[in-house]
Design an enzyme around this catalytic site. Structure first.
Site, short mmCIF file in Angstrom:
data_model
loop_
_atom_site.label_atom_id
_atom_site.label_comp_id
_atom_site.label_asym_id
_atom_site.label_seq_id
_atom_site.Cartn_x
_atom_site.Cartn_y
_atom_site.Cartn_z
N ASP A 289 0.51 -1.49 0.02
CA ASP A 289 -0.22 -0.08 0.40
C ASP A 289 0.90 1.16 -0.32
OD1 ASP A 289 -2.32 1.30 0.53
OD2 ASP A 289 -1.56 1.88 2.36
N THR B 119 -3.28 4.64 -3.51
CA THR B 119 -2.45 5.76 -3.51
C THR B 119 -0.83 5.72 -3.64
OG1 THR B 119 -1.63 4.51 -1.43
CG2 THR B 119 -2.91 5.30 -1.23
N THR B 120 -0.88 4.96 -4.32
CA THR B 120 0.53 4.52 -5.44
C THR B 120 0.14 5.52 -6.27
OG1 THR B 120 0.53 2.10 -4.20
CG2 THR B 120 2.22 3.04 -6.01
N ASP C 169 -8.79 -0.61 1.63
CA ASP C 169 -8.92 -0.51 0.66
C ASP C 169 -9.49 -0.86 -0.31
OD1 ASP C 169 -6.39 0.65 0.96
OD2 ASP C 169 -5.20 0.12 -0.27
#
Lengths: 558, 542
Positions: B74, B107-108, B405
């Protein structure tokens, strides 16, 4: 050197730094220029930001002149006066802090040559003061007053002022959005008083800056709650609101009180009495009809559950400023006791809600009857980012506030400075004596603003300035720099680059005063650093030596 | 840093002067050089997490100063735990965190995009374009891209009975995580959990109602969704019944003890009689308490505080199973789930205030003697608990994050049911749209817009690279097919299924997540490009 034989008269304490005369004056000017140089790149719509990291490792990204100077932590005595004028400008009008520093420094730079040639600083100061007066009169003569009676056009004036103030900031790309927000926020306030501290600003990381919102009312972050809070209702219509300064917790009434229980049977009585105290408070609140209970002090789990049982919402440990704004918005007053709460002590609002914004839950009061307050909720990708947005909005709010107070505007983008410069130059040529030179220097110094805007935008400043001078000589008084167009110049009044004239009046007069102040100094007497100086024991070893060496070299020249 | 000294000025007489406090210790970087060093820092960060993008992305192992190990994929977690020092890199960390707060997923991607944008702007800076004009161009391109996203978005329809589309979205989100082996199961858990608590009218999903608990042991496949509350506690007495049917629960926040005043108090016992009286009083109190509970018809007691052996014994004797030391948040959750009221003292206990649950039972795990309490078939079905199992702590933790997520992804769809297609399909399509808009822009900004278009390619490129495909070749092929067929759902076939149609592969991303990524990344890049001066104060010495 022969006189070295004479006994030395020790006048001042050992280690006292004295420097005097012309070199001192010139070195002060250089210090001011060094400061101005640091700031110069932040001016104008293409101005850049500074990233300043403090000793503790906190980083701030900013474009605001006053903030940068504050963070730089300047110790040079003459340069500090620049910091002070920036701060004064910030307090007085809130915007134009960079310009004021640049102007003051440029004035000093222009007269530096005269000082070296031996013109008395007094003459220069006199010239500056006269020129400044001329400039102020000229602003008053040409400023455009906007009719406040027509709300439509007045609002558009405010929007333009706000967006001009934002054009150099990070939020430049969202100008229309934010200027609308700022103007609405200011118009929410009491138009007589305009206390900008009633505009609350809350920062929630996350979301794009477009997700920022304005709430006509009060919003504050959900306070710490005890078990049971989730069972309270989270939205009301037309609730009565009570604001307290009372602790609602089951606890010892007095810290050092001690009870002596004589008989076992009394034991229960004491326990009951304690419960009675808190229950009486709670019942009084309920009887008053309040549906939303706020308190500055903690509301314990017992009270939370009691309220939950009766469908009342409560929040304890509300920050004082927020509570104050709630009172302003909903009416009523903060109560410091629970007995005798009457209807007139309670406030009300159209809608109360606990809402999720980003990762946080917020308590929001809307449709308040007394709404003389509002809250800006700012969003953004990173903390520093939101902080800079907040500073930019503060500037814009101040500008709008000033504009509401007196609706006089001038054109920005260097237009007004070019006009003043032309005006003073024309006047200077009509007077004899040294003053003429000084006033021309003042006129030239004013040109720094358009010049710097051009430089920062990557335009050819000499070229643009010549065009502007030509336009202003032909009486086109509102021509200023245009960073977007191909020409580089345009009528900024028509392009709606407007600034309240007060910003300029204040900037020019305080810049002149600062310049005069620095010019009038011809000697610095600095006491030796005390043994435990406030700067900490780790003053860099190089500094002191360098300062000493400097003095030794400077003095014999005279 | 090239100029170690901040502002060192000398006047005509060679006298240096000190302007700033601690001047010699301050460092300053200025101009283009400052921007470039920022870009370098940002790129380094982006490169670190680039390899964890996509279904074939790899994990990172992070060891904290205390020796705690985190294995994760994550983006936000990696960056937070890396403890970066550099100021600009910190901005990136916050960027991914705010994507996490707001959307919870992607988020990446947002960091990879920001890194790519900065990389592209470096080339433009070398060409001498003013940094702010680059930022302006990016802004303009971002507007185009966001508009285009809305154009290519699809609505997914779902109802409470037909959740297949939601499950597919959850699967996309889980695809890159450690749980991908069990992703059918996890996706279903996520969807069921969200749907159980969602408020469809207000389009609000209160995450407080979903509790995620984990315990080491078993395998990921043993993860279950409990429609109720799970409490890591057991009955206070080992001989109490291990399950209670049709439980009527008394939820107490007072201890099972004779009440004590909070004020400091003292009781002097001077005679034997008095002592006996006190003994009697206490005894009466205990009986009274039990009686009050019994009278309301409660058959289970949940207490926030403890009770001593005497009370325990009495409870046992009176067939009142009890649980002690249940924490505040759990008490609250139980109260909500069973629609009971939290009662602060025995005098206030009434039958209406009891919570109701179909079954309360103790479950034990494997050979360990750990026990947990499960409260199911509650009066209010809107609280759920996901109980994650895994072979070791790292896996359990990572599975929890993955689940979070997935929950977020499903929630986003409940809030706004528009989706775009994943696998880089939306990015490629936007890149094409931006490139086209760039050609129609008359000013210098068109270069920046074109750069934005190439930066958008970074996501599909990284996807292809991580999946072991030849990146450039794959991207070029998909891109040309998108243009030729006018089909915006073609993406990178990461799983090697032999089909580039993301619609058929059911690779969905919520629209708001993508939109947020673009907006956040563009705004961050503007902030970075706008800085031309860095002044760092010297580190405080010990």
């Amino acid at each position: 050197m022969q006189r070295a034989m004479q006994p030395t008269v020790v006048l001042l304490k050992e280690g006292t730094d004295t420097s005097q005369g012309k070199p001192q004056l010139l070195s002060n000017i250089s210090a001011c220029l060094a400061i101005a140089e640091t700031l110069s790149s932040t001016l104008g719509p293409r101005g850049m930001d500074k990233l300043i990291v403090s000793e503790r490792g906190d980083a701030q990204i900013t474009n605001d002149g006053a903030t940068i100077l504050k963070l730089l932590d300047i110790v040079h005595p003459a340069a500090r006066s620049l910091v002070d004028i920036a701060r004064a400008q910030d307090a007085e009008v809130g915007d134009g802090t960079t310009s004021v520093v640049l102007l003051a420094a440029q004035m000093l730079k222009e007269v530096r040559g005269y000082i070296e040639e031996g013109v008395s600083p007094q003459i220069i100061m006199k010239g500056f003061r006269q020129a400044c007066q001329l400039a102020l009169d000229r602003i008053k003569a040409i400023q455009v007053t906007v009719d406040k009676k027509d709300p439509e056009s007045f609002r558009s004036l405010l929007l333009k002022c706000a967006s001009t103030s934002m054009s150099s900031k990070l939020i430049h790309s969202e100008k229309p959005f934010f200027s609308n927000m700022v103007v609405e926020a200011v118009q929410c306030l009491d138009q007589e008083d305009l206390d900008e501290s009633l505009i609350g600003v809350k920062k929630i990381p996350g979301g794009g800056m477009q997700d920022s919102l304005l709430i006509h009312g009060v919003a504050f972050k959900k306070t710490f709650t005890y078990a049971g809070a989730e069972q309270q209702p989270k939205s009301f219509r037309d609730p009565l609101v009570v604001c307290l300064n009372v602790e609602l917790e089951l606890k010892a009434e007095k810290d050092n009180a001690e009870v002596r229980v004589e008989a076992v049977s009394d034991y229960q009585a004491i326990v009951d009495a304690e419960w009675e105290i808190i229950y009486r408070k709670l019942e009084a609140i309920e009887k008053a009809g309040a549906r939303v209970v706020l308190s500055k002090l903690p509301i314990g789990d017992l009270a939370t559950q009691w309220f939950a049982d009766r469908d009342i919402f409560c929040a304890g440990r509300v920050p004082t400023a927020d509570l104050q704004r709630v009172v302003q918005a909903v009416g009523g007053s903060v109560q410091s006791t629970c007995s005798d709460i009457r209807r007139e002590h309670l406030g009300t609002c159209g809608r109360f809600e606990e809402r999720q914004i980003g990762g946080e839950r917020y308590n929001i009061f809307e449709e308040c009857p007394k709404a003389k307050t509002c809250t800006l909720i700012l969003r953004g990708g990173a903390e520093q980012f939101i902080e800079e947005v907040e500073r930019s909005l503060h500037d814009a709010i101040m500008v709008v506030k000033r504009a509401v107070k007196n609706g006089d505007v001038v054109a920005g983008g260097g237009a007004i400075e070019m006009d003043l410069s032309a005006h003073i130059r024309k006047h200077a040529l009509s007077i004899p004596g040294k003053l003429q030179l000084v006033m021309i220097a003042f006129a030239k110094a004013l040109e720094i603003i358009p010049r710097q805007i051009c430089d920062n935008a990557g335009l050819d400043s000499t070229d643009v300035l010549n065009k502007l001078r030509m336009k202003h000589a032909n009486g086109e008084k509102w021509y200023g720099v245009d960073v977007d167009g191909l020409e580089g110049v345009r009528d900024n009044m028509e392009a709606f680059v407007w600034e309240p004239s007060l910003v300029k009046v204040n900037a020019i007069s305080s810049a002149t005063e600062a310049a005069c102040l620095i010019l009038s100094i011809d000697e610095t007497v600095r006491g030796p650093q005390s043994e435990a100086p406030s700067t900490g024991p780790r003053a860099p070893p190089g500094t002191a030596q360098r300062a000493l060496r400097g003095r030794g070299r400077g003095m014999p020249r005279r | 840093m090239a100029e170690p000294q901040a502002m060192y000025a000398t006047d005509e007489y060679g006298r240096p002067f000190i302007i700033l406090r601690e001047q010699a210790k301050k460092t300053r970087t200025h101009g283009v050089q400052a921007i470039k060093s920022h870009i370098l820092a940002a790129r380094t960060v982006a490169n670190v997490i680039r390899t964890s993008l996509g279904p074939r992305g790899l994990d990172k192992i992070l060891i904290s100063p205390d020796g705690d190990i985190t294995v994760t994929n994550d983006g936000a977690t990696i960056l937070t735990q890396m403890e970066v020092e550099h100021q600009i890199a910190k901005l990136l960390v916050q960027l991914s965190r705010s994507q996490d707060d707001e959307i919870g997923d992607g988020t990446t991607g947002v960091v990879v995009l920001a890194g790519a944008l900065l990389e592209q702007s470096e080339a433009l800076l070398d060409r001498g374009i003013h940094p702010i004009r680059i930022a302006d161009g990016f802004d303009r391109a971002c507007v185009v891209a966001v508009e285009h996203l809305e154009k290519i978005s699809d609505k997914v329809e779902f109802t409470l009975s037909d959740t297949s589309n939601l499950v597919k979205t959850a699967k996309t989100s889980l695809g890159s995580k450690i749980v991908s082996k069990e992703h059918d199961k996890f996706a279903e858990i996520a969807v069921d959990a969200v749907l159980a608590v969602a408020d469809f009218e207000r389009k609000d999903v209160p995450f407080d109602m979903i509790k995620v608990d984990g315990k080491v042991g078993g395998s990921l496949a043993d993860t279950t969704l409990i429609k109720g509350v799970l409490v890591d506690k057991d009955f206070s007495h080992s001989q109490m019944p291990h399950s209670v049917r049709d439980a009527k629960i008394a939820i107490l926040t007072c201890p099972f003890e004779p009440p004590r005043p909070k004020t400091k108090h003292k009781l002097d016992i001077t005679s034997v009689e008095e002592y006996k009286l006190l003994r009697e009083y206490e005894h009466d109190k205990f009986h009274d308490m039990i009686k009050r509970v019994k009278d309301t018809g409660a058959n289970l007691v949940i207490c926030q505080w403890g009770f001593d052996d005497e009370a325990n014994h009495l409870l046992m004797q009176n067939d009142l199973p009890a649980v002690r030391w249940v924490g505040g948040p759990e008490i609250e959750l139980i109260a909500i789930a069973t629609q009971g009221r939290i009662v602060p003292r025995f005098e206030d206990l009434t039958a209406e205030k009891l919570g109701k649950a179909g079954i309360v039972r103790e479950v034990s795990f494997g050979t360990t003697r750990d026990k947990m309490l499960v409260i199911e078939e509650c009066a209010n079905a809107r609280t759920v608990t996901v109980f994650v199992r895994g072979s070791n702590k790292m896996i359990v933790d990572e599975a929890k994050r993955a689940l979070h997520d997935a929950l977020c992804a499903v929630r986003n769809l409940v809030v706004d049911n528009r989706v775009v297609y994943g696998g880089g399909a939306a990015d490629i399509s936007c890149a094409l749209a931006v490139a086209k808009a760039a050609d129609e822009t008359p000013s210098i900004e068109q270069y920046a817009m074109r750069a934005f278009a190439s930066a958008l390619d970074a996501v599909p490129l990284a996807l292809a690279e991580n999946s072991g495909l030849p990146p450039i070749e794959t991207l070029a092929e998909v891109k040309s097919r998108q243009v030729k067929e006018g089909n915006s759902v073609l993406g990178i076939d990461c799983m090697g299924r032999g089909d580039n149609d993301m619609k058929k592969q059911f690779v969905y991303d919520p629209l708001i997540s993508k939109r947020q990524q673009y907006l956040l990344a563009t705004q961050l890049v503007r902030a970075v490009l706008k800085i031309d001066d860095v002044i760092v104060a010297g580190q405080a010495e010990e």
